[in-house]
Scaffold this motif. Sequence first.
Motif, mmCIF file in Angstrom:
data_model
loop_
_atom_site.group_PDB
_atom_site.id
_atom_site.type_symbol
_atom_site.label_atom_id
_atom_site.label_comp_id
_atom_site.label_asym_id
_atom_site.label_seq_id
_atom_site.Cartn_x
_atom_site.Cartn_y
_atom_site.Cartn_z
ATOM 1 N N LEU A 1 3.195 5.581 -15.848
ATOM 2 C CA LEU A 1 3.888 6.373 -14.841
ATOM 3 C C LEU A 1 3.355 6.046 -13.456
ATOM 4 O O LEU A 1 2.205 5.650 -13.293
ATOM 5 C CB LEU A 1 3.790 7.877 -15.125
ATOM 6 C CG LEU A 1 2.433 8.561 -15.212
ATOM 7 C CD1 LEU A 1 2.629 10.074 -15.094
ATOM 8 C CD2 LEU A 1 1.741 8.286 -16.538
ATOM 9 N N VAL A 2 4.241 6.194 -12.468
ATOM 10 C CA VAL A 2 3.911 5.858 -11.088
ATOM 11 C C VAL A 2 4.366 6.998 -10.182
ATOM 12 O O VAL A 2 5.469 7.523 -10.334
ATOM 13 C CB VAL A 2 4.601 4.548 -10.653
ATOM 14 C CG1 VAL A 2 4.455 4.335 -9.157
ATOM 15 C CG2 VAL A 2 4.013 3.364 -11.402
ATOM 16 N N PHE A 3 3.479 7.384 -9.267
ATOM 17 C CA PHE A 3 3.815 8.346 -8.225
ATOM 18 C C PHE A 3 3.751 7.624 -6.888
ATOM 19 O O PHE A 3 2.837 6.847 -6.635
ATOM 20 C CB PHE A 3 2.809 9.504 -8.203
ATOM 21 C CG PHE A 3 2.755 10.309 -9.460
ATOM 22 C CD1 PHE A 3 3.559 11.422 -9.630
ATOM 23 C CD2 PHE A 3 1.898 9.959 -10.490
ATOM 24 C CE1 PHE A 3 3.509 12.161 -10.800
ATOM 25 C CE2 PHE A 3 1.841 10.691 -11.657
ATOM 26 C CZ PHE A 3 2.648 11.801 -11.808
ATOM 27 N N ILE A 4 4.730 7.899 -6.019
ATOM 28 C CA ILE A 4 4.716 7.375 -4.659
ATOM 29 C C ILE A 4 4.900 8.565 -3.729
ATOM 30 O O ILE A 4 5.853 9.334 -3.890
ATOM 31 C CB ILE A 4 5.839 6.347 -4.430
ATOM 32 C CG1 ILE A 4 5.683 5.159 -5.388
ATOM 33 C CG2 ILE A 4 5.833 5.854 -2.977
ATOM 34 C CD1 ILE A 4 6.869 4.220 -5.397
ATOM 35 N N ARG B 1 0.823 -1.196 0.000
ATOM 36 C CA ARG B 1 0.000 0.000 0.000
ATOM 37 C C ARG B 1 0.866 1.259 0.000
ATOM 38 O O ARG B 1 0.466 2.298 -0.511
ATOM 39 C CB ARG B 1 -0.946 0.010 1.210
ATOM 40 C CG ARG B 1 -2.027 -1.053 1.148
ATOM 41 C CD ARG B 1 -3.235 -0.658 1.971
ATOM 42 N NE ARG B 1 -2.947 -0.501 3.389
ATOM 43 C CZ ARG B 1 -3.121 -1.446 4.306
ATOM 44 N NH1 ARG B 1 -3.552 -2.638 3.935
ATOM 45 N NH2 ARG B 1 -2.867 -1.203 5.572
ATOM 46 N N ILE B 2 2.051 1.161 0.604
ATOM 47 C CA ILE B 2 2.966 2.300 0.624
ATOM 48 C C ILE B 2 3.723 2.406 -0.695
ATOM 49 O O ILE B 2 3.868 3.486 -1.270
ATOM 50 C CB ILE B 2 3.950 2.173 1.802
ATOM 51 C CG1 ILE B 2 3.189 2.191 3.136
ATOM 52 C CG2 ILE B 2 5.012 3.273 1.760
ATOM 53 C CD1 ILE B 2 4.048 1.850 4.333
ATOM 54 N N THR C 1 1.062 6.541 -0.281
ATOM 55 C CA THR C 1 0.452 5.570 -1.184
ATOM 56 C C THR C 1 1.116 5.633 -2.552
ATOM 57 O O THR C 1 1.964 6.483 -2.812
ATOM 58 C CB THR C 1 -1.055 5.849 -1.356
ATOM 59 O OG1 THR C 1 -1.218 7.210 -1.787
ATOM 60 C CG2 THR C 1 -1.816 5.632 -0.067
ATOM 61 N N SER C 2 0.708 4.718 -3.420
ATOM 62 C CA SER C 2 1.185 4.677 -4.801
ATOM 63 C C SER C 2 0.012 4.943 -5.734
ATOM 64 O O SER C 2 -1.079 4.430 -5.526
ATOM 65 C CB SER C 2 1.765 3.296 -5.134
ATOM 66 O OG SER C 2 2.704 2.894 -4.170
ATOM 67 N N VAL C 3 0.262 5.725 -6.765
ATOM 68 C CA VAL C 3 -0.739 5.969 -7.805
ATOM 69 C C VAL C 3 -0.113 5.637 -9.151
ATOM 70 O O VAL C 3 0.949 6.162 -9.495
ATOM 71 C CB VAL C 3 -1.217 7.442 -7.808
ATOM 72 C CG1 VAL C 3 -2.092 7.721 -9.019
ATOM 73 C CG2 VAL C 3 -1.987 7.755 -6.535
#
Length: 474
Positions: free
Chosen positions: A453-456, A175-176, A381-383
């Motif tokens: 693409l991924v944002f954390i 989840r992180i 979180t990750s998006v």
Amino acid sequence: MSSGPIPVTVLTGFLGAGKTTLLNRILTEQHGKKLAVIENEFGEVGVDNQLVISSDEELFEMNNGCICCTVRGDLIRILGRLIKRKDRLDGILIETTGLANPAPVAQTFFTDDEMKQNFRLDAIVTVVDAKHVLQHLDQDDEAIKQLAFADVILLNKTDLVSAADLDALEERIRRINAVAKIHRSKNCDVPLDRVLEVGGFNLGRATELDPKFLEPEYPFEWAGAYALPVGTHELVIGHEEEMHGHSHSHEGHDHDHDHGEDGHHHHHHGNPNELDVVILPVKSTDEPALAAAREVAVRAFADWETRLKAGDTVVPGTTLQRLLLTEGNGTYPLKVEHAGTYLVFESCGHDPLHIQVQGKPVKPHWQQDFHAAHTHNDAVTSVGISLPGDLDGRKLNDWISGLLRTKGGDIYRMKGVLSVKGSTKRLVFQGVHMLFDAKFDREWDADPRTNTLVFIGRNLDRAALTAAFQACFA
């Protein structure tokens, strides 16, 4: 001998997780690599260098505190000395103190031109004490950051924890940070190719980036499958006096209705007197059929709605139907032309709708909540976003610049592969907080031009990020 940038691996992890054990394992393995080690001690007297076994590798130590803005000059100075060596290094290991936030180390390789030219950050490897990490995640912000920044997570000391607890811990970590590779270990005993030359940070293996790991957020909060015969039935919303005591139950999980003190349902999204529904015919409730139906429902919820007042007929199909309620209640004829299974998606997660056939309520034989993504307490979180098409380079640049200016403090990591109109090559990008680097790498060739693409980070708004990114398409 390669003349490209030297790969740098950052080893991080909370106190006692096993970083020094991993470092010693790397230094004693017969890998044939010439490595330099940079240690970061917290405190006036260096101790870690006495714990690291003697080897042919060079060992540098910084003990003026955590590697951060005040010590980054020290790190650059040591790296500068390494550049001048006559025999080229195969890699550099930087072990941070257990109290360190790894961001400033990563930022070093973005901010200094000489560093960018001579080194590439290969991966941040975070070692986790599987037995004790949960107490740190509940108390120490740095422990969360170490997970959020990681490309590789070594779940260590697995022999001290039950299999069920390990699975629960992995779920919490996912989840992180949903895109880091997680490896379980005892005494950090893992093949070295899982921690060295993994291409995690610089996206040398960018095709492995898979946002499907990321738990999606849906525009609906509940779905249920009903077996319905041909005919006109009743779709009933609310009306506690008629439906009192009725609740759906599936696999022991009760969905009792959420009535307020006034006896009416409370809808927590949008107008309290509106309920959005999509009713789709499905051949079965196996996972492939459900996955296809979810995708159809997602598109329907994003499209124009048909507004229906009480008494108007609801017809199954791919149209979003907005039911206009009176004080949370309403009854609508439901016209079914073909007998079979119908999947109902609704915007309110408290299951306020009932279907009646010939005056008798029909229970769903399958149901699922979709609001779990809203309820966990981890602020980090990750998006993930994955969309086909070509981007407008100027729009993309303006969006990224504005995003980093306004949200850079909350974005711990971001990385991805993008398709820019007019270029035959993939644009690979990565960022740490407000620092951003992008370069074109290999040709797309026959690969589909899909933007991944991924944002954390902290306080990320999935819907806002997705909408803003969609506005960048050519």
